[in-house]
Design a protein around this motif. Structure first.
Motif, PDB file in Angstrom:
ATOM      1  N   GLU A   1     -69.804  66.195 -41.079  1.00  0.00           N
ATOM      2  CA  GLU A   1     -70.112  64.878 -41.625  1.00  0.00           C
ATOM      3  C   GLU A   1     -70.156  63.808 -40.521  1.00  0.00           C
ATOM      4  O   GLU A   1     -71.042  62.962 -40.479  1.00  0.00           O
ATOM      5  N   ARG A   2     -69.186  63.896 -39.603  1.00  0.00           N
ATOM      6  CA  ARG A   2     -69.038  62.869 -38.563  1.00  0.00           C
ATOM      7  C   ARG A   2     -70.288  62.778 -37.669  1.00  0.00           C
ATOM      8  O   ARG A   2     -70.617  61.727 -37.151  1.00  0.00           O
ATOM      9  N   LEU A   3     -70.982  63.912 -37.511  1.00  0.00           N
ATOM     10  CA  LEU A   3     -72.132  63.923 -36.598  1.00  0.00           C
ATOM     11  C   LEU A   3     -73.432  63.469 -37.262  1.00  0.00           C
ATOM     12  O   LEU A   3     -74.429  63.238 -36.594  1.00  0.00           O
ATOM     13  N   CYS A   4     -73.398  63.363 -38.595  1.00  0.00           N
ATOM     14  CA  CYS A   4     -74.578  62.913 -39.356  1.00  0.00           C
ATOM     15  C   CYS A   4     -75.819  63.752 -39.034  1.00  0.00           C
ATOM     16  O   CYS A   4     -76.933  63.219 -38.909  1.00  0.00           O
ATOM     17  N   MET A   5     -75.626  65.050 -38.846  1.00  0.00           N
ATOM     18  CA  MET A   5     -76.781  65.901 -38.536  1.00  0.00           C
ATOM     19  C   MET A   5     -77.377  66.463 -39.832  1.00  0.00           C
ATOM     20  O   MET A   5     -76.649  66.709 -40.794  1.00  0.00           O
ATOM     21  N   PHE A   6     -78.669  66.672 -39.808  1.00  0.00           N
ATOM     22  CA  PHE A   6     -79.332  67.278 -40.965  1.00  0.00           C
ATOM     23  C   PHE A   6     -80.601  67.974 -40.489  1.00  0.00           C
ATOM     24  O   PHE A   6     -80.993  67.824 -39.330  1.00  0.00           O
TER      25      PHE A   6
ATOM     26  N   THR B   1     -84.652  69.178 -42.027  1.00  0.00           N
ATOM     27  CA  THR B   1     -85.590  69.346 -43.127  1.00  0.00           C
ATOM     28  C   THR B   1     -85.993  70.822 -43.073  1.00  0.00           C
ATOM     29  O   THR B   1     -86.288  71.343 -41.996  1.00  0.00           O
TER      30      THR B   1
ATOM     31  N   THR C   1     -87.879  62.950 -47.094  1.00  0.00           N
ATOM     32  CA  THR C   1     -86.579  63.526 -46.743  1.00  0.00           C
ATOM     33  C   THR C   1     -85.508  63.214 -47.784  1.00  0.00           C
ATOM     34  O   THR C   1     -84.372  63.637 -47.649  1.00  0.00           O
TER      35      THR C   1
ATOM     36  N   THR D   1     -77.526  66.227 -45.759  1.00  0.00           N
ATOM     37  CA  THR D   1     -77.372  64.771 -45.894  1.00  0.00           C
ATOM     38  C   THR D   1     -76.371  64.376 -46.984  1.00  0.00           C
ATOM     39  O   THR D   1     -75.551  63.495 -46.785  1.00  0.00           O
ATOM     40  N   ILE D   2     -76.457  65.028 -48.141  1.00  0.00           N
ATOM     41  CA  ILE D   2     -75.587  64.626 -49.258  1.00  0.00           C
ATOM     42  C   ILE D   2     -74.856  65.851 -49.778  1.00  0.00           C
ATOM     43  O   ILE D   2     -75.483  66.859 -50.142  1.00  0.00           O
TER      44      ILE D   2
ATOM     45  N   ALA E   1     -83.320  66.276 -47.478  1.00  0.00           N
ATOM     46  CA  ALA E   1     -83.084  66.985 -46.223  1.00  0.00           C
ATOM     47  C   ALA E   1     -81.707  67.644 -46.286  1.00  0.00           C
ATOM     48  O   ALA E   1     -80.775  67.102 -46.887  1.00  0.00           O
TER      49      ALA E   1
ATOM     50  N   VAL F   1     -84.542  70.195 -37.161  1.00  0.00           N
ATOM     51  CA  VAL F   1     -83.252  69.505 -37.103  1.00  0.00           C
ATOM     52  C   VAL F   1     -83.501  68.096 -36.573  1.00  0.00           C
ATOM     53  O   VAL F   1     -84.328  67.895 -35.686  1.00  0.00           O
ATOM     54  N   CYS F   2     -82.760  67.119 -37.144  1.00  0.00           N
ATOM     55  CA  CYS F   2     -82.974  65.725 -36.746  1.00  0.00           C
ATOM     56  C   CYS F   2     -82.652  65.513 -35.270  1.00  0.00           C
ATOM     57  O   CYS F   2     -81.910  66.287 -34.664  1.00  0.00           O
ATOM     58  N   ASP F   3     -83.235  64.449 -34.747  1.00  0.00           N
ATOM     59  CA  ASP F   3     -83.016  64.043 -33.355  1.00  0.00           C
ATOM     60  C   ASP F   3     -83.582  65.085 -32.388  1.00  0.00           C
ATOM     61  O   ASP F   3     -84.277  66.004 -32.816  1.00  0.00           O
ATOM     62  N   LYS F   4     -83.224  64.951 -31.111  1.00  0.00           N
ATOM     63  CA  LYS F   4     -83.867  65.812 -30.103  1.00  0.00           C
ATOM     64  C   LYS F   4     -82.829  66.420 -29.160  1.00  0.00           C
ATOM     65  O   LYS F   4     -81.671  66.067 -29.202  1.00  0.00           O
TER      66      LYS F   4
ATOM     67  N   GLN G   1     -72.310  56.291 -44.570  1.00  0.00           N
ATOM     68  CA  GLN G   1     -70.916  56.741 -44.439  1.00  0.00           C
ATOM     69  C   GLN G   1     -70.006  55.579 -44.083  1.00  0.00           C
ATOM     70  O   GLN G   1     -68.935  55.400 -44.656  1.00  0.00           O
TER      71      GLN G   1
ATOM     72  N   SER H   1     -86.579  61.140 -37.040  1.00  0.00           N
ATOM     73  CA  SER H   1     -85.371  61.658 -37.693  1.00  0.00           C
ATOM     74  C   SER H   1     -84.104  61.096 -37.057  1.00  0.00           C
ATOM     75  O   SER H   1     -83.076  60.988 -37.724  1.00  0.00           O
TER      76      SER H   1
END
Lengths: 110, 498
Positions: free
Chosen positions: B341-346, B348, A92, B392-393, B389, B262-265, A68, A57
């Motif tokens: 938006e700036r952090l691009c977090m999402f 699933t 996703t 994202t949009i 997810a 949540v994406c990433d770790k 973006q 992810s």
């Protein structure tokens, strides 16, 4: 698993080739390359994923950043993703934000 | 003859110079060996550290090695803190004799600092402020003061003492001058290590607190609903996780079921986990399911095409409210996409609302790995994504779907940490292996989750966790037989009697 990313520019096309595993530890490298892509000039961004074996992810997060950064007028192509990577993109919903193809698009001559 | 004498003199001079050189080399070698010993011990200690101990052990060794190599009978090593005050001493403060106490006094430290080099004192009786050292046992007469300097800063003062006047000659002084540089290096390494160690311990403690808080975001205990079984498991890959699950009951009795990733770790994902979890609870109307004053007000500008499953016998009576609750996904998606938006977090997210009376599960799957329904008959169905997810949009529609659960069916939702769990050889667990574990019927949700847990555990073995692992399973219990019903009512009666 190792990870490698390279960026090539030709006319208005930027091609990024990804190799190995794109996860939380390697995603920053991918982001660094995306940051190098000049936004105004590039109309097509091609992500060569044939040799990308895994995308976590954290990699998808960089895709959102890419979308973006490049804006709505830049087409983002994902070329030949492996089954596991494609599954991640489809599951996703990221496959809706990019154009998934088997062959890279022809590079426009200026 | 003169020429012969000259040659002999030259030869003698050269020999003396050579002897001097050899003596210096010997000193350098002994100092280097001492440094090696200290550094080796430092590395050994760093491999199995006891917090805050390394500097003290290095000081102890430096003191002991110096005493042994010079033949000193007593002494003291004082380590100064950043404010130049005594921070540690060897021997330790409580074991210092009154003579050693003098060597830790500011007056003495200042004196050593002012000299900035090794100073041998042949007889303490000749120096007024050092005379006190002879006044009491063990009656020391000669002294060698060794300032330990690093980049011009006084780190420590080592003092060696002997009962024989003039004991510390030029050779020992030269040797200790070299030694002092090695002690300075070893001390500096040890101090840096202790600082890093203490910083890393602080971080660990902070993360441990974060872990406790995150645990508190998960429902504990899980819901208990007659006729239904709920079971969950949660194993973060690091101290804190991006995975989460939730179960909550709406005022009308419907059950909210959530599994998210949540994406990433790490910490970033964990912070967003708290946000996603809470937004879903609030936006779903968990806290205010009934709209105020009986209005039929709806959340505007959200289009939710409802896919009607023709197999469902009837539309549950509270469908509108359930769909309103599921709009939490749309609202959360918009909130995250717009505000962060700036952090691009999402994330699933699978969000289902279960009607425990009818067994109808209405859900949205926002890009999450499809939960599995293991039917009592043994067949397997998947609850595929009904939208992308979450986060994202901006302003995107999510489809709402429904599925009928029958007694004995188990819904297993999980995060991708389950199929992605890696062995020591970096081989993923895979979804196929997970599906193969579902082939054998399970008598309860808990036995199924235990079965999967055991297999994953043996697959991972000693490997570092690859991703957070989360599972949430729900099972509608089989109707009780007449015999079982009468047993329960007997039990209830006996408990009333008790």
């Amino acid at each position: 698993m190792a990870f490698d990313v390279t960026l090539e520019m030709e006319n208005t096309t930027a091609t990024i080739t990804l190799n190995g595993a794109l996860d939380a530890s390697t995603a920053p490298k991918f982001k660094e390359e995306i940051e190098k892509v000049p936004t105004g000039k590039v109309k097509t961004l091609v992500l060569m994923m044939e040799d990308l074996e895994y995308m976590a992810s954290a990699g998808l997060r960089v895709l959102i950043y890419t979308k973006q950064k490049m804006g709505a007028h830049t087409d983002i192509y994902v070329v030949k993703p492996q089954e596991m990577v494609l599954e991640t993109l489809v599951k996703t919903g990221f496959d809706q934000s990019v154009i998934v193809v088997d062959n890279p698009p022809k590079i426009e001559k200026v | 003859m003169d020429a012969q004498n000259q040659a002999t003199e030259n030869l003698l001079e050269q020999m003396a110079a050579l002897q001097q050189e050899v003596a210096e080399l010997k000193i350098a070698r002994i100092a280097l060996e001492a440094q090696n010993r200290m550094l080796e011990n430092l590395l050994n200690m760093a491999e199995s550290p006891k917090p805050g101990d390394i500097l003290e052990t290095i000081l102890q060794q430096a003191y002991e090695i110096s005493c042994k190599l010079t033949g000193a009978e007593s002494g003291c090593l004082v380590f100064l803190g950043s404010n130049s005050a005594v921070q540690k001493s060897i021997p330790q403060e409580e074991d210092l004799t009154s003579v050693q106490l003098i060597l830790t006094s500011p007056a003495y430290i200042n004196w050593a600092d002012n000299h900035r080099q090794v100073v041998p004192t042949a007889d303490v009786l000749e120096i007024e402020h050092l005379r006190l050292l002879f006044n009491q046992p063990p009656f020391m007469r000669s002294l060698l003061s060794v300032p330990i300097l690093r980049k011009g800063k006084l780190l420590a003062v080592l003092t060696l003492m002997h009962s024989q006047p003039g004991y510390f000659g030029a050779v020992i002084a030269n040797f200790m001058q070299s030694m002092s540089r090695q002690i300075a290096l070893a001390t500096e390494y040890a101090r840096c290590y202790d600082e890093l160690d203490s910083y890393s311990n602080q971080l660990k403690q902070e993360l441990e607190r974060a872990r406790e808080i995150q645990r508190d975001f998960l429902p504990n205990p899980l819901l208990s609903v007659p006729g239904w079984e709920f079971v969950a498991c949660f194993y973060p890959a690091r101290q804190v996780a991006g995975d989460f699950y939730d179960t909550f009951r709406f005022p009308d009795g419907s059950i909210g079921l959530v599994v998210g990733d949540v994406c990433d770790k790490g910490v970033g994902a964990a912070l967003f986990m708290g946000l996603f979890r809470s937004l879903l609870r609030i936006f779903s109307g968990y806290y205010s399911f009934e709209l105020p004053n009986g209005t039929n007000e709806k959340i505007a500008d959200v289009v939710l095409p409802l896919t009607t499953d023709s197999e469902l016998a009837e539309v549950p009576p509270n469908t509108v409210k359930i769909i309103d609750a599921l709009k939490a996904i749309v609202l959360t998606n918009n909130y995250i996409a717009q505000n962060h938006e700036r952090l691009c977090m999402f994330a699933t997210i699978f969000f289902g609302v279960l009607n425990p009376t009818t067994g109808v599960l209405t859900y949205i799957n926002g890009g999450h790995v499809p939960p599995i329904i293991v039917r009592a008959s043994g067949t397997v169905e998947r609850l595929k994504p009904t939208g992308p997810a979450v986060g994202t949009i901006y302003n995107i529609d999510y489809e709402v779907k429904r599925v009928q659960l029958e007694p004995g069916d188990i819904v297993l939702s999980f995060s991708d940490g389950v199929p992605d769990a890696r062995s020591l050889e970096d081989v993923p667990f895979t979804e196929n292996r997970l599906l193969s574990l579902l082939e054998e019927p399970a008598s309860s949700a808990v036995s199924l989750v235990e079965r999967i847990k055991t297999e994953i555990k043996s697959h991972i073995a000693e490997a570092d966790p690859f991703d957070d692992i989360t599972m949430l399973a729900v099972r509608q219990n089989l109707p009780l037989s007449t015999n079982e019903r009468s047993k329960i009512s007997d039990l209830q009666r006996s408990s009333i009697l008790l």
